[in-house]
Motif scaffolding. Sequence first.
Motif, PDB file in Angstrom:
ATOM      1  N   PRO A 402       0.821  -1.219   0.632  1.00  0.00           N
ATOM      2  CA  PRO A 402      -0.365   0.102  -0.025  1.00  0.00           C
ATOM      3  C   PRO A 402       0.804   0.933   0.041  1.00  0.00           C
ATOM      4  CG  PRO A 402       0.163  -0.480   2.604  1.00  0.00           C
ATOM      5  CD  PRO A 402       0.751  -1.825   0.985  1.00  0.00           C
ATOM      6  N   ALA A 535      -8.707   3.054   3.169  1.00  0.00           N
ATOM      7  CA  ALA A 535      -8.972   4.528   3.017  1.00  0.00           C
ATOM      8  C   ALA A 535      -7.133   5.269   2.518  1.00  0.00           C
ATOM      9  CB  ALA A 535      -9.777   5.082   3.694  1.00  0.00           C
ATOM     10  N   VAL A 538      -6.183   8.641   2.228  1.00  0.00           N
ATOM     11  CA  VAL A 538      -6.355   9.705   3.762  1.00  0.00           C
ATOM     12  C   VAL A 538      -4.707   8.829   4.640  1.00  0.00           C
ATOM     13  CG1 VAL A 538      -6.938   8.752   6.090  1.00  0.00           C
ATOM     14  CG2 VAL A 538      -8.554   8.704   4.249  1.00  0.00           C
ATOM     15  N   PHE A 539      -4.654   7.405   4.310  1.00  0.00           N
ATOM     16  CA  PHE A 539      -2.834   7.580   5.320  1.00  0.00           C
ATOM     17  C   PHE A 539      -1.680   8.269   4.150  1.00  0.00           C
ATOM     18  CE2 PHE A 539      -4.005   2.905   3.643  1.00  0.00           C
ATOM     19  CZ  PHE A 539      -2.555   2.161   3.257  1.00  0.00           C
ATOM     20  N   ALA A 542      -1.435  11.198   4.742  1.00  0.00           N
ATOM     21  CA  ALA A 542      -1.442  11.535   5.982  1.00  0.00           C
ATOM     22  C   ALA A 542       0.386  11.203   6.826  1.00  0.00           C
ATOM     23  CB  ALA A 542      -1.917  10.335   7.890  1.00  0.00           C
ATOM     24  N   VAL A 543       1.327   9.750   6.045  1.00  0.00           N
ATOM     25  CA  VAL A 543       2.260   9.886   5.767  1.00  0.00           C
ATOM     26  C   VAL A 543       2.971  11.115   4.973  1.00  0.00           C
ATOM     27  CG1 VAL A 543       4.022   8.334   4.939  1.00  0.00           C
ATOM     28  CG2 VAL A 543       1.972   7.362   6.129  1.00  0.00           C
ATOM     29  N   VAL A 546       2.937  13.763   7.357  1.00  0.00           N
ATOM     30  CA  VAL A 546       4.096  13.663   8.350  1.00  0.00           C
ATOM     31  C   VAL A 546       5.372  13.014   7.924  1.00  0.00           C
ATOM     32  CG1 VAL A 546       4.842  11.336  10.766  1.00  0.00           C
ATOM     33  CG2 VAL A 546       2.920  12.077   9.983  1.00  0.00           C
ATOM     34  N   VAL A 547       5.726  13.276   7.487  1.00  0.00           N
ATOM     35  CA  VAL A 547       6.735  13.097   6.503  1.00  0.00           C
ATOM     36  C   VAL A 547       7.817  14.325   5.850  1.00  0.00           C
ATOM     37  CG1 VAL A 547       8.768  12.815   4.100  1.00  0.00           C
ATOM     38  CG2 VAL A 547       6.850  11.271   4.950  1.00  0.00           C
ATOM     39  N   THR A 550       8.253  16.426   9.904  1.00  0.00           N
ATOM     40  CA  THR A 550       8.837  15.963  10.311  1.00  0.00           C
ATOM     41  C   THR A 550      10.522  16.426   9.797  1.00  0.00           C
ATOM     42  OG1 THR A 550       8.242  13.973  10.444  1.00  0.00           O
ATOM     43  CG2 THR A 550      10.357  13.725  11.344  1.00  0.00           C
ATOM     44  N   ILE A 551      10.584  16.849   8.475  1.00  0.00           N
ATOM     45  CA  ILE A 551      11.123  17.160   7.340  1.00  0.00           C
ATOM     46  C   ILE A 551      11.762  18.979   8.115  1.00  0.00           C
ATOM     47  CG2 ILE A 551      12.881  18.073   5.122  1.00  0.00           C
ATOM     48  CD1 ILE A 551      11.692  16.069   4.018  1.00  0.00           C
ATOM     49  N   VAL A 554      12.813  18.918  12.623  1.00  0.00           N
ATOM     50  CA  VAL A 554      14.038  18.096  12.318  1.00  0.00           C
ATOM     51  C   VAL A 554      15.115  19.819  11.513  1.00  0.00           C
ATOM     52  CG1 VAL A 554      16.053  17.126  11.167  1.00  0.00           C
ATOM     53  CG2 VAL A 554      14.055  15.963  12.028  1.00  0.00           C
ATOM     54  N   TYR A 558      17.534  21.854  14.775  1.00  0.00           N
ATOM     55  CA  TYR A 558      18.952  20.681  14.465  1.00  0.00           C
ATOM     56  C   TYR A 558      19.141  21.734  13.531  1.00  0.00           C
ATOM     57  CZ  TYR A 558      16.791  17.798  18.098  1.00  0.00           C
ATOM     58  OH  TYR A 558      16.286  16.976  18.605  1.00  0.00           O
ATOM     59  N   GLN A 560      20.558  20.671   8.763  1.00  0.00           N
ATOM     60  CA  GLN A 560      20.336  20.021   8.044  1.00  0.00           C
ATOM     61  C   GLN A 560      21.801  19.458   6.736  1.00  0.00           C
ATOM     62  OE1 GLN A 560      17.710  18.871   7.715  1.00  0.00           O
ATOM     63  NE2 GLN A 560      16.879  19.000   5.688  1.00  0.00           N
TER      64      GLN A 560
ATOM     65  N   PHE B  53      20.172  13.616  17.222  1.00  0.00           N
ATOM     66  CA  PHE B  53      19.322  14.809  16.143  1.00  0.00           C
ATOM     67  C   PHE B  53      20.551  15.718  16.686  1.00  0.00           C
ATOM     68  CE2 PHE B  53      15.892  12.812  16.126  1.00  0.00           C
ATOM     69  CZ  PHE B  53      14.984  13.173  15.164  1.00  0.00           C
ATOM     70  N   TYR B  72      12.767   9.501   6.463  1.00  0.00           N
ATOM     71  CA  TYR B  72      11.385  10.097   6.803  1.00  0.00           C
ATOM     72  C   TYR B  72      10.325   8.862   6.536  1.00  0.00           C
ATOM     73  CZ  TYR B  72      14.944  13.600   7.150  1.00  0.00           C
ATOM     74  OH  TYR B  72      15.963  14.449   7.648  1.00  0.00           O
ATOM     75  N   GLY B  76       7.605   7.642   9.506  1.00  0.00           N
ATOM     76  CA  GLY B  76       5.986   8.587   8.446  1.00  0.00           C
ATOM     77  C   GLY B  76       5.540   7.705   9.138  1.00  0.00           C
ATOM     78  N   VAL B  80       1.888   7.035  11.386  1.00  0.00           N
ATOM     79  CA  VAL B  80       0.525   6.421  11.457  1.00  0.00           C
ATOM     80  C   VAL B  80       0.002   5.562  11.806  1.00  0.00           C
ATOM     81  CG1 VAL B  80      -0.486   6.537   8.184  1.00  0.00           C
ATOM     82  CG2 VAL B  80       0.608   8.283   8.768  1.00  0.00           C
ATOM     83  N   PHE B  94      -9.059   7.894  12.263  1.00  0.00           N
ATOM     84  CA  PHE B  94      -7.670   7.040  11.819  1.00  0.00           C
ATOM     85  C   PHE B  94      -8.170   5.776  11.507  1.00  0.00           C
ATOM     86  CE2 PHE B  94      -5.308  11.601  11.076  1.00  0.00           C
ATOM     87  CZ  PHE B  94      -5.322  11.006   9.483  1.00  0.00           C
ATOM     88  N   THR B  96     -10.262   3.615  10.256  1.00  0.00           N
ATOM     89  CA  THR B  96     -11.103   3.043   9.569  1.00  0.00           C
ATOM     90  C   THR B  96     -10.388   2.692   8.348  1.00  0.00           C
ATOM     91  OG1 THR B  96     -12.338   5.068   9.321  1.00  0.00           O
ATOM     92  CG2 THR B  96     -13.873   3.425   9.805  1.00  0.00           C
ATOM     93  N   ALA B  97      -9.344   4.047   8.305  1.00  0.00           N
ATOM     94  CA  ALA B  97      -8.102   3.910   7.303  1.00  0.00           C
ATOM     95  C   ALA B  97      -7.914   3.161   7.165  1.00  0.00           C
ATOM     96  CB  ALA B  97      -6.905   5.431   7.129  1.00  0.00           C
ATOM     97  N   THR B 109       5.723  -2.062   4.053  1.00  0.00           N
ATOM     98  CA  THR B 109       5.672  -1.181   3.280  1.00  0.00           C
ATOM     99  C   THR B 109       7.336  -0.317   3.798  1.00  0.00           C
ATOM    100  OG1 THR B 109       3.810  -0.204   2.046  1.00  0.00           O
ATOM    101  CG2 THR B 109       5.560   1.050   1.682  1.00  0.00           C
ATOM    102  N   ARG B 221      21.031  12.158  12.334  1.00  0.00           N
ATOM    103  CA  ARG B 221      18.882  12.334  12.365  1.00  0.00           C
ATOM    104  C   ARG B 221      18.478  11.285  11.816  1.00  0.00           C
ATOM    105  NH1 ARG B 221      21.003  16.413   9.587  1.00  0.00           N
ATOM    106  NH2 ARG B 221      20.552  16.605   7.455  1.00  0.00           N
TER     107      ARG B 221
END
Lengths: 668, 316, 222
Positions: A402, A535, A538-539, A542-543, A546-547, A550-551, A554, A558, A560, B53, B72, B76, B80, B94, B96-97, B109, B221
């Motif tokens: 997925p 779904a 949706v996720f 979301a991923v 979040v990615v 996070t970037i 960070v 901190y 890069q 970090f 990352y 992530g 999730v 979430f 039901t996702a 994955t 990091r």
Amino acid sequence: MIANLGSPLSAALALLCAWVVIGLAGLLRPMSLVFAGRTLFPLGAACGLALALAALLGIAAPTAHLTLPIGLPDLPMHVRCDALSCVFLCILGATSAGVSLFGAGYFRSGQGAPPGLLCLQYHLFLASMGFVLLADDAYGFMVAWETMALSSYFLVTTQHRIEEIRRAGFLYLLMAHLGAIAILLCFGVLQGGSWQFSFDAMRSAQLSPPRAGVALLLALVGFGAKAGLVPLHVWLPEAHPAAPSPVSALMSGVMLKVAVYGMLRVAFDLLGGPLWWWGLLPVSLGLFTALYGIVFAAAQTDMKRLLAYSSVKNIGILFTGIGLAIVFHGVGRPQLAALALVAVLYHSVNHAFMKSLLFLGTGVVLHSTGERNLGRLGGLIHRMPWVAWLTLVGTLAIAGLPPLNGFVSEWLLLQAFLFAFEVPHTFVNMLLPLGAGLVALTGALSGYVMVKFFGVVFLGKPREAAAAPAHDAGSLERGGLLWLASGCVILGLLPAQIVPVLARVAEQLHVGRLLPNGAPWWMLVPLQGRQASYAPLVFSCAVVAVVLLTIWVVRLLYHQRIRRVAPWDCGFGRLDARMQDTAEGFGQPIRHLFEPFFAMQRQLPSPFDPAPRYRVVIGDRIWNAAYAPLGALVQRIADAFAALQQGRIASYLLYGFITLIVLLALVL
Amino acid sequence: MMTIEWFTQFLAVAAALAAAPLFLGWVNQCRAWLQNRRAPSVLLVYRGIRKLFHKDAAVAEPASRLFIFTPYIVFGTMVVAAAIIPSVSTRLPFGTAADAIALVGLFATARVFMSLAAMDIGTAFGSMGARREMMVGFLAEPALLMVIFVASLISMTTALPVISERLATQALTLSPSLAFTGVAFTMVLLAENARIPIDNPATHLELTMIHEAMLLEYSARHLALLEWAAALKLLNYACIGFALFLPWGAAMGEAGPPALLTAVAFLALKLLVAGVALALIETLSAKLRVFRAPQFLATAYLFASLGLLVHLLLGA
Amino acid sequence: MTAQPFVLQILNALAALLLLLSFAMLAQRRVVTLVNLLALQGAVLCAATLLLAWRTGEAHLYFSAALTLCLKVAFLPWLLHRLIRRLGVYWDTDTLLDTTGTMLVGLLVVVFAFGLAQPISALASTATRSAVGIAVAVILLAFLTMITRRKAMSQVVGFLSMENGLFFGAMSATYGMPMIVELGVALDVLVAMLVLGVFFFQIREQFDSLDLEHLQSLKEDR
């Protein structure tokens, strides 16, 4: 031109004819690569796109018939376009659009057949597949089917000067004809004594269960031979590497699906209601095929053979789904039968996209490095980033991960398997859920195979000098790859939009209905009230969120900073490209675990050998056990008959004379 | 009611993010005690992550962007997944996702990305780690699927929140099939999280490591994110186990803040016990050779299948 | 789904435990552990019998529980342990099929047994009838254990485990065999065990090993 041709059926017919015309146009300037490549192939791609659109509209439209005055006198050709045909026409159109676009930039001069001839064969191949999908009588079906087989045979043997490719082509032709005989016999059984060979007559024929069973068995042999069902899979890993990559992409992506279409057409449309336990044969054959295919794929060292065996695995999954649908249909669980059928259709669409994408990706690699052997490639992600990243999409999709499309169809199939214990028959209700474990095993094994494929070809360091100066794909090639890759992503993210479309096929074939449920548009809920939901949109969002977050965090908190250093590798130091895992090395755990599958010949060097070479040859047990003896037998019989060959005209006349006498004696 | 659901969602994710290194630290501490060593602080994992970090990232020259993005993506995915698993409450927006099968797919994955990144540098250890990780993965997945099958047979769905609710509300019965699948799940958990019978999280002995071999080239990091993701994965697996086998204590249905508070307390308690159990298992067993891993995971598959068959036979 | 009475739940759990022990025996390569597993299986059987006796109030079941305890938990394992020590057979590693393969075949055997037992349990009227499938599975798994082993000692353990399965099957289908039959079977097992013990010494004297492969050399050469 298309707008005034009202119905999807006539539009589809017009487009198929357009393909034939484009192909013939190639003969105008047979040696001109620019004419075929820059004009005709893009035109063909546009036709493909239009065909996909027309077919998409046709899925919702009512079934349309047409009788064309072509063919023998009194035997007009019937064509028919229902939802099932339209789904597969859509596969044909959409996949060929990408492949043709890619092909426009792919074919180079000086390789085997002249480009104009290639263009004719290619477009004839496309059109014949379309006619197979539209045919509504056995004659039309068989003519289109044979045209498909022949045109693809010529495409496979494009580089016919190479002995190996000629052999592969011959094997392919042989298996195709064995399959065709079985299909012909199947139609013979299906007409049920009426001697009417239109599909309508077959639908209305009342077959006794044994006859229907024989028909299904013949269909399984015929279409299984074309699709590559074990033990009829032997041609696949030979023919796919032999053909040019766009042709392999079409054969694996579309032609195998045409065979699946034939199976579905016979099983759910022409045959009426198959008995439930007939489904067990496709299920068990399919599961075995899936396992066999993926285990062999893991052991391959040629990238196109690897992909060919992966196709065998996917065909196994498709036949498993078909069998499951037959079982559920037979025991009166229409909703589950519809679910299994939708899973089959979805997987057909998915596999067409992802396998074409991967074959085209290998095509670029092959062109720019001249290498098919995984053991000599590596590190191509730096040289050809476009191909690498787009192939990565296909790799992840076919590994069943997925949120890409390969996962959706496997998820649907597993959801159907989950209710297999409701089959009211002892043994079956226990064995089928265990079979789901096998489906999961093959799914996870494809992850293994695909990590091997992508990791060895694109990642790491170039293993040989040849791989180092590789160049990226041209813009047309990129366009084709991009089209197929975006197809994989969209099919993966929007299953809730696609499943209802496919469910129409199940409804039209009276297999069952997926009842509407109040799920929001972004969520796939296949069965009413069961509350299993998926779904991906949706996720994945979301991923991604979040990615990015996070970037950002960070960087904010901190820094890069990145320093480029030599690889650490546990402080080992002198690292060279030959220390990486080879394809053989990556396949070693599989060879170890599934040893009984392989006929392995290994040569281990002695410890004192100054120039040690390790060699392992992986053979196919089925080939050794069934095909090789059969071939030897045919050869022996042919040798015996060779004794009749004298080379003297008189003796040949004598044979004819004796035959005539014997026949006259028998008749009179 | 929507706001409270989103608040719960936020709480669940935040709790998971915070608790994951703590849980790992707790397991390490228990292990040290059981092995008669002086235990490190529970907070050691946090400190390690913070230290990493701050460092400059050293990336090997042959690395492509895939290598840099993978931490990352893996992180992530795990975050999730933590949002989807009903650890605190069964009413998560979430939730039901993705159902249990899709959750397994999400973990796969992450695993594939990790393996690809490990092969990106072209070192021998990296590709060896990738190969072994994928081997463990393809063996564990069928077993995990059978576990999910048994759990979903009872409630006719693969949606984790529904499974937990049904299990928590039905009368308490002694169910051998659930016991079998529980054992199978524990075995899969050990294998998937690189715990002792399959992999040793504390080793850097080159020829035996699996998970660590894939991380060898990472630093700073990127390494911090991967370590955190590994801790989150362990926590996620534990929470899936709770949702399937020990759903009691999580907030069922619509719940206000007091119920949520109890749910968090219950989760903490379950994690404490699970940590001790995990440490005990790891202390009592020895690391298997790599080629015994298939046997181990086949046993897990066997347990889960026996659970399925016994459920079909006895109806319990 | 209505919850079953608690006693039945325990009985079912014990039945599942019996099945699990059968699988453990199938996988186990150490002969000493094999005997211990056999003793454990006897103990589970004894507990199940006691529980069933308490639930149904059938007095003879108490008696068979006692018989099981004496014979299968105490005496036979003791005898086997003694034999192992005297003969020095501790391992049975050279099996015909590897462990994983054996286990997967075992799984299919269980499917077969469960399917086979469904009509039987439909005929039976006892509360424990659904456990008949497990009894059949235990019998067949014990058979499989005997087939895949080479050492005579593990084959005897398999034989005894098979007897456990038969006993459990009779118990769950009809609340136990008539007393006289049960006594007869117990005596048979005892005598068989003693005879086999004598046999072992004879085999070892003949071939210097307990490996049954050697019996193949007994056939006449043509």
